[in-house]
Scaffold this active site. Sequence first.
Site, PDB file in Angstrom:
ATOM      1  CB  SER A 115      -0.882   0.222   1.342  1.00  0.00           C
ATOM      2  OG  SER A 115      -0.052   0.065   2.426  1.00  0.00           O
ATOM      3  CB  SER A 116       4.111   2.254   1.127  1.00  0.00           C
ATOM      4  OG  SER A 116       4.761   3.162   1.269  1.00  0.00           O
ATOM      5  CE  LYS A 121       5.752   4.633   5.518  1.00  0.00           C
ATOM      6  NZ  LYS A 121       4.387   4.262   5.842  1.00  0.00           N
TER       7      LYS A 121
END
Length: 164
Positions: A115-116, A121
Amino acid sequence: MRSICSGCAASQLEDLESVKRKCLSLPLGATAIGTVPGYREAVYAELRRTTGLAVAPETNFFDGLQNADQSVGISSVVKSSALSLSKMSSHFRLMSSGPRAGFSEIVLPAVQPRSSIMPGKINPAIPEMAMQVYFKILGNDATVTRACEGELDLNVSSTQSRNP
C-alpha cells in the site's frame, strides 16, 4: 513499555468498574409513572431478573433527573481509556517507522501489503485507526458534556424527543 501499559490498563479497568457500579442506580419511577402503585418495585425486580444486574432506584430522584453526572463520568472514563490507547498507538507508529529512515525498533504486521510507494515500508494502519477512534471518542465526549449542562432544574437533552 509493557509495565507502563499494564499499570495503565489496570487503572483504566478500575475506573471503568467504578462508573459501571454507579450506572446501576436509575431514576426510573421519578416521574408520574412512579406514582402508579407497585410500578417501582415491579420495574426494578424485572430489570434485575432480565439483566442479572443489581439495579436499584436512585437515592435522590430529583438529582437523578436534573443532573447527568453519570453520563459525564462514563464519557470521561471512556475518553481517558481511549487516550491511553491512542498514546500507545502513536508510540507504535513512531517505533515502526522505517525501514530506511526512522526508528525501525518494531515491525508491525502488514495488514495492507503493497500500500506504500516506498519499498519495504509497512503502513501503520492499525495504530492510525486506533488513533482515529480516539478522535471520535474525544468529539463524543464534548457532545456528552454539552448535552449534560442543563438549565435550572431542567436537562432537556436527557428527555425523550417529541415530534411536533
